[in-house]
Design a protein around this motif. Sequence first.
Motif, PDB file in Angstrom:
ATOM      1  N   GLU A 144      -2.954 -25.256 -21.281  1.00 24.25           N
ATOM      2  CA  GLU A 144      -2.675 -24.120 -22.110  1.00 24.25           C
ATOM      3  C   GLU A 144      -4.010 -23.422 -21.935  1.00 24.25           C
ATOM      4  O   GLU A 144      -3.860 -22.006 -21.971  1.00 24.25           O
ATOM      5  N   ASP A 145      -5.219 -23.752 -22.189  1.00 24.54           N
ATOM      6  CA  ASP A 145      -6.285 -22.988 -22.060  1.00 24.54           C
ATOM      7  C   ASP A 145      -6.396 -22.406 -20.803  1.00 24.54           C
ATOM      8  O   ASP A 145      -6.608 -21.031 -20.631  1.00 24.54           O
ATOM      9  N   SER A 146      -6.118 -22.948 -19.594  1.00 23.18           N
ATOM     10  CA  SER A 146      -6.073 -22.263 -18.441  1.00 23.18           C
ATOM     11  C   SER A 146      -5.108 -21.134 -18.409  1.00 23.18           C
ATOM     12  O   SER A 146      -5.349 -20.239 -17.760  1.00 23.18           O
ATOM     13  N   HIS A 147      -3.881 -21.556 -18.798  1.00 16.89           N
ATOM     14  CA  HIS A 147      -2.908 -20.537 -18.915  1.00 16.89           C
ATOM     15  C   HIS A 147      -3.363 -19.142 -19.520  1.00 16.89           C
ATOM     16  O   HIS A 147      -3.131 -18.050 -18.971  1.00 16.89           O
ATOM     17  N   GLN A 148      -3.723 -19.449 -20.747  1.00 16.38           N
ATOM     18  CA  GLN A 148      -4.327 -18.303 -21.635  1.00 16.38           C
ATOM     19  C   GLN A 148      -5.520 -17.543 -21.061  1.00 16.38           C
ATOM     20  O   GLN A 148      -5.694 -16.389 -21.001  1.00 16.38           O
ATOM     21  N   GLY A 149      -6.500 -18.311 -20.143  1.00 15.79           N
ATOM     22  CA  GLY A 149      -7.682 -17.583 -19.489  1.00 15.79           C
ATOM     23  C   GLY A 149      -7.069 -16.852 -18.208  1.00 15.79           C
ATOM     24  O   GLY A 149      -7.558 -15.774 -17.914  1.00 15.79           O
TER      25      GLY A 149
ATOM     26  N   LYS B 215     -13.771 -24.780 -11.261  1.00 16.07           N
ATOM     27  CA  LYS B 215     -12.796 -25.951 -11.551  1.00 16.07           C
ATOM     28  C   LYS B 215     -11.632 -25.304 -11.604  1.00 16.07           C
ATOM     29  O   LYS B 215     -11.126 -24.299 -12.137  1.00 16.07           O
ATOM     30  N   ASP B 216     -10.679 -25.835 -10.667  1.00 20.50           N
ATOM     31  CA  ASP B 216      -9.342 -25.290 -10.360  1.00 20.50           C
ATOM     32  C   ASP B 216      -8.364 -25.943 -11.326  1.00 20.50           C
ATOM     33  O   ASP B 216      -8.216 -27.323 -11.562  1.00 20.50           O
ATOM     34  N   THR B 217      -7.249 -25.389 -12.080  1.00 18.87           N
ATOM     35  CA  THR B 217      -6.236 -25.819 -12.736  1.00 18.87           C
ATOM     36  C   THR B 217      -4.918 -25.134 -12.315  1.00 18.87           C
ATOM     37  O   THR B 217      -4.899 -24.067 -12.178  1.00 18.87           O
ATOM     38  N   GLU B 218      -3.977 -25.976 -12.080  1.00 12.17           N
ATOM     39  CA  GLU B 218      -2.609 -25.526 -11.605  1.00 12.17           C
ATOM     40  C   GLU B 218      -1.848 -24.869 -12.956  1.00 12.17           C
ATOM     41  O   GLU B 218      -2.105 -25.303 -13.975  1.00 12.17           O
ATOM     42  N   ILE B 219      -1.344 -23.336 -12.942  1.00 11.29           N
ATOM     43  CA  ILE B 219      -1.040 -22.762 -13.856  1.00 11.29           C
ATOM     44  C   ILE B 219       0.676 -23.110 -13.646  1.00 11.29           C
ATOM     45  O   ILE B 219       1.408 -22.597 -12.660  1.00 11.29           O
ATOM     46  N   LYS B 220       1.293 -23.248 -14.738  1.00 12.49           N
ATOM     47  CA  LYS B 220       2.791 -23.507 -14.759  1.00 12.49           C
ATOM     48  C   LYS B 220       3.276 -21.898 -14.993  1.00 12.49           C
ATOM     49  O   LYS B 220       2.933 -21.065 -15.930  1.00 12.49           O
ATOM     50  N   LEU B 221       4.204 -21.434 -14.022  1.00  8.52           N
ATOM     51  CA  LEU B 221       4.742 -20.204 -14.276  1.00  8.52           C
ATOM     52  C   LEU B 221       6.310 -20.277 -14.456  1.00  8.52           C
ATOM     53  O   LEU B 221       6.809 -21.100 -14.210  1.00  8.52           O
TER      54      LEU B 221
END
Length: 161
Positions: free
Chosen positions: A29-34, A155-161
């Motif tokens: 969720e943080d990564s999605h917002q970022g 740091k990589d994080t997969e984003i759910k689209l």
Amino acid sequence: MLPALALIFVLALPQEKVPASPPQSAVQEDSHQGALALAERCKTAILATQDSDGFPHVRALSKMGQDGLAAFWFVTDASSKKVAALKANPKAGLYLLDEGKTEGLMLLGTVQLIPAAEAAARKDCPASLAGFTKDPRWMVLRFVPSIGSYTKGFKDTEIKL
């Protein structure tokens, strides 16, 4: 014989209800917002396509609009090499970058080519494209991602689209 056994095994598994939208972890969720904040800040995006020989072509484009992380809008000359490449293969990569924050967003998806006159009639067409939609020399590109990866601080994080 092995594929038949695998099929029987899969059919024998108990069926569970899968939630329509799996809950995201706090990190996702943080990564999605970022990723969304980065996409909104970036005015320029890097578009990668592939030519007929399979070689990558990478170029910077001014972002003309976006629909969250669901679609990104660009405009280019209708006779450009990138339009020819996208007609042959609409798959593309898009990269947005904030060098100062070691932050990036890599998206893979497809590009819809929309002639300028058709784009003008679309309700989802950004207002920033209005001046271009009256001139047939322009082609509107609508990039629709299907896969994403957000990088912050290496740091990589997969984003759910």
